[in-house]
Design a protein around this motif. Structure first.
Motif, PDB file in Angstrom:
ATOM      1  N   ASP A 160       0.831  -1.270  -0.101  1.00 36.24           N
ATOM      2  CA  ASP A 160      -0.026   0.083  -0.032  1.00 36.24           C
ATOM      3  C   ASP A 160       0.724   1.392   0.090  1.00 36.24           C
ATOM      4  OD1 ASP A 160       1.066  -0.058   2.500  1.00 36.24           O
ATOM      5  OD2 ASP A 160      -0.700  -0.047   3.625  1.00 36.24           O
ATOM      6  N   GLY A 161       2.361   1.094  -0.213  1.00 41.57           N
ATOM      7  CA  GLY A 161       3.249   2.292  -0.113  1.00 41.57           C
ATOM      8  C   GLY A 161       3.635   2.551   1.146  1.00 41.57           C
ATOM      9  N   ALA A 162       3.036   2.001   2.185  1.00 40.73           N
ATOM     10  CA  ALA A 162       3.464   2.588   3.534  1.00 40.73           C
ATOM     11  C   ALA A 162       5.011   1.973   3.909  1.00 40.73           C
ATOM     12  CB  ALA A 162       2.477   1.771   4.694  1.00 40.73           C
ATOM     13  N   VAL A 163       5.940   2.789   4.520  1.00 44.14           N
ATOM     14  CA  VAL A 163       7.465   2.266   4.708  1.00 44.14           C
ATOM     15  C   VAL A 163       7.581   2.358   6.162  1.00 44.14           C
ATOM     16  CG1 VAL A 163       9.715   3.468   4.470  1.00 44.14           C
ATOM     17  CG2 VAL A 163       8.019   4.082   2.509  1.00 44.14           C
ATOM     18  N   HIS A 164       8.160   1.122   6.221  1.00 44.70           N
ATOM     19  CA  HIS A 164       8.716   0.891   7.725  1.00 44.70           C
ATOM     20  C   HIS A 164      10.412   0.917   7.348  1.00 44.70           C
ATOM     21  CE1 HIS A 164       4.939  -0.926   9.371  1.00 44.70           C
ATOM     22  NE2 HIS A 164       4.943  -1.248   7.910  1.00 44.70           N
ATOM     23  N   ALA A 165      10.910   1.935   8.018  1.00 40.82           N
ATOM     24  CA  ALA A 165      12.162   2.241   8.178  1.00 40.82           C
ATOM     25  C   ALA A 165      12.761   2.682   9.487  1.00 40.82           C
ATOM     26  CB  ALA A 165      12.731   3.462   6.917  1.00 40.82           C
ATOM     27  N   PRO A 166      13.050   1.562  10.239  1.00 39.40           N
ATOM     28  CA  PRO A 166      13.677   1.907  11.474  1.00 39.40           C
ATOM     29  C   PRO A 166      14.521   2.807  11.810  1.00 39.40           C
ATOM     30  CG  PRO A 166      13.211  -0.405  11.277  1.00 39.40           C
ATOM     31  CD  PRO A 166      13.055   0.172   9.951  1.00 39.40           C
ATOM     32  N   THR A 167      15.815   2.791  10.812  1.00 36.98           N
ATOM     33  CA  THR A 167      16.816   3.881  10.881  1.00 36.98           C
ATOM     34  C   THR A 167      16.411   5.291  10.882  1.00 36.98           C
ATOM     35  OG1 THR A 167      17.194   3.487   8.431  1.00 36.98           O
ATOM     36  CG2 THR A 167      18.240   2.010  10.023  1.00 36.98           C
ATOM     37  N   LEU A 168      15.123   5.381  10.229  1.00 35.80           N
ATOM     38  CA  LEU A 168      14.541   6.722  10.180  1.00 35.80           C
ATOM     39  C   LEU A 168      13.628   7.230  11.273  1.00 35.80           C
ATOM     40  CD1 LEU A 168      13.891   7.280   6.204  1.00 35.80           C
ATOM     41  CD2 LEU A 168      15.976   7.885   7.502  1.00 35.80           C
ATOM     42  N   GLY A 169      13.232   5.956  11.880  1.00 35.35           N
ATOM     43  CA  GLY A 169      12.198   6.324  12.861  1.00 35.35           C
ATOM     44  C   GLY A 169      10.827   6.142  12.361  1.00 35.35           C
ATOM     45  N   TRP A 170      10.752   5.603  11.158  1.00 33.24           N
ATOM     46  CA  TRP A 170       9.462   5.338  10.417  1.00 33.24           C
ATOM     47  C   TRP A 170       8.870   4.016  10.710  1.00 33.24           C
ATOM     48  CZ3 TRP A 170      10.277   7.683   4.669  1.00 33.24           C
ATOM     49  CH2 TRP A 170      10.512   8.919   5.002  1.00 33.24           C
ATOM     50  N   SER A 171       7.471   3.896  10.934  1.00 36.39           N
ATOM     51  CA  SER A 171       6.679   2.832  11.166  1.00 36.39           C
ATOM     52  C   SER A 171       5.403   2.713  10.475  1.00 36.39           C
ATOM     53  CB  SER A 171       6.511   2.305  12.744  1.00 36.39           C
ATOM     54  OG  SER A 171       5.937   1.196  12.734  1.00 36.39           O
ATOM     55  N   GLY A 172       5.257   2.268   9.319  1.00 39.09           N
ATOM     56  CA  GLY A 172       4.090   2.320   8.393  1.00 39.09           C
ATOM     57  C   GLY A 172       3.835   3.860   8.104  1.00 39.09           C
ATOM     58  N   VAL A 173       4.890   4.649   7.697  1.00 45.98           N
ATOM     59  CA  VAL A 173       4.913   6.058   7.023  1.00 45.98           C
ATOM     60  C   VAL A 173       4.158   5.786   5.706  1.00 45.98           C
ATOM     61  CG1 VAL A 173       5.999   7.918   6.418  1.00 45.98           C
ATOM     62  CG2 VAL A 173       6.451   6.972   8.541  1.00 45.98           C
ATOM     63  N   PRO A 174       2.895   6.642   5.649  1.00 49.95           N
ATOM     64  CA  PRO A 174       2.394   6.612   3.953  1.00 49.95           C
ATOM     65  C   PRO A 174       3.228   7.428   3.224  1.00 49.95           C
ATOM     66  CG  PRO A 174       1.027   8.055   5.588  1.00 49.95           C
ATOM     67  CD  PRO A 174       2.303   7.328   6.277  1.00 49.95           C
TER      68      PRO A 174
END
Length: 397
Positions: A160-174
């Motif tokens: 769905d385009g959500a990004v999980h990037a722990p190194t950026l602090g992102w969890s399910g960022v659309p």
């Protein structure tokens, strides 16, 4: 029944176009006879496909090839001017946007430095759209006419385009939803290590390898396993940076200890340097500048040279683990840390690999630096829309 026949005909046409176009794109100019041998298609089918591709502007004649005892053969090649594509590198120290022709020659770039940490997704989305406007303006290109925009992110991209990037602090960022309203061309998101692996196999140090591991060394550490296939390249990511190389070792951002990233990531390298007694303060105001200063100082004995050797040892251990597990024929060190430190530490990395990998596996593996330069990750992202065109055999967006 007619719908089934029609679908079968369209599928066959797409397969034939994809076969011919991919062969020309990945391997360079070829004659119709070469294309017959490479694709297994008949002479009539190749002739028809080539006629269509020339009419569509994807392919052009590229001169004549002498033939023993017969007429010269006409060479065919893909047309670089057919389309332009943008690639975006969402890094932890910068956002870089590149504009390329569809054969991946660089036309313009724009780079926006940023502080490491946890960047706001909306701010990064704004930098991406600003960068696309800047590079297209430099090249006199229409942003809406691009083949597509590829975006490489240091994390996993959900369907769905959500990004999980722990190194950026992102969890399910659309992130897809943040970008799409501001980008007129087709938009593609994927993991930056995977797209970099594809680019190195297409245009870089992995070209011609059956199985290559492309390591992305930056603030974070990742790797892609790229394999050559009859239709091109398959590239998959691995969380190599979070494999443990020292039990109970240095703390990692992921919450574990002893991860490879805690020893060969850019911040880990600088932290180690700063922990050495008497280490002079490094010049530069950002992570990339400090790493460059460390490499310059490593030319003489001291804390910088010791840090390069320390980094090389752990990197060699990590690569040896990959070799022992996956038996690649090539390992490519890419990413901006590889570009900055690679030439200085490559001999020591090779020595560490030799000591830690099984002899018979290491003997079949070539270790080298990436060849795509400072635009490597943005170029990797640009492969996403190009791959879409090759898979469809034509432009679909």
């Amino acid at each position: 029944m007619k719908r089934d026949v029609g679908r079968t005909t369209r599928d066959l046409r797409r397969h034939n176009r994809t076969s011919v176009l991919t062969r020309l794109y990945l391997h360079g100019p070829a004659s119709r006879f070469d294309l017959m041998r490479a694709t297994g298609l008949s002479s009539a089918t190749v002739s028809n496909v080539v006629t269509d591709l020339v009419a569509d502007g994807l392919v052009a004649e590229a001169g004549l090839l002498d033939s023993d005892g017969g007429r010269p053969r006409t060479l065919l090649e893909v047309r670089p001017g057919y389309a332009q594509v943008a690639g975006v590198d969402i890094g932890e120290t910068h956002v870089q946007v590149g504009l390329f022709d569809w054969t991946l020659d660089t036309l313009a770039t724009a780079t926006y430095p940023m502080d490491t940490g946890r960047p706001d997704p909306g701010v990064l989305a704004g930098l991406v759209t600003t960068g696309i406007e800047e590079v297209t303006a430099k090249a006199g290109a229409d942003p809406a006419a691009l083949l597509g925009v590829g975006v490489g992110v240091p994390g996993a991209v959900r369907p769905d385009g959500a990004v999980h990037a722990p190194t950026l602090g992102w969890s399910g960022v659309p992130f897809d939803a943040l970008l799409r309203p501001h980008i007129a061309a087709p938009l593609h998101l994927d993991n930056c290590a995977r797209t970099l692996g594809q680019a190195e196999m297409w245009r870089g140090a992995g070209r011609g390898a059956d199985r290559a591991i492309v390591a992305l060394l930056a603030v974070g550490v990742g790797a892609a396993v790229a394999t050559g296939t009859p239709g091109g390249v398959a590239s998959t990511t691995s969380e190599w940076g979070h494999t443990v190389v020292e039990a109970g070792g240095a703390p990692c951002r992921c919450g574990s200890r002893g991860c490879l990233e805690a020893y060969v990531g850019a911040e880990a390298i600088l932290d180690h340097y700063g922990s050495l007694p008497g280490a002079p303060e490094l010049r530069g105001g950002g992570t990339e500048a400090k790493v460059a200063a460390l490499v310059a100082d490593a030319a003489r004995p001291g804390a910088a040279a010791d840090t390069v050797r320390w980094t090389a040892e752990y990197l060699g251990i990590g690569i040896a683990n990959l070799i022992n597990l996956l038996s690649p024929d090539r390992v490519v060190l890419s990413g901006w840390v590889s570009g900055a430190m690679g030439p200085a530490m490559l001999p020591a990395v090779r020595d560490a690999v030799r000591r830690h990998a099984l002899d018979y596996l290491a003997a079949g593996t070539v270790l080298e630096l990436g060849r795509l330069g400072p635009d490597a990750v943005a170029l990797g992202a640009a492969t996403l829309p190009v791959h879409g065109l090759l898979a469809a055999g034509e432009r679909t967006g």
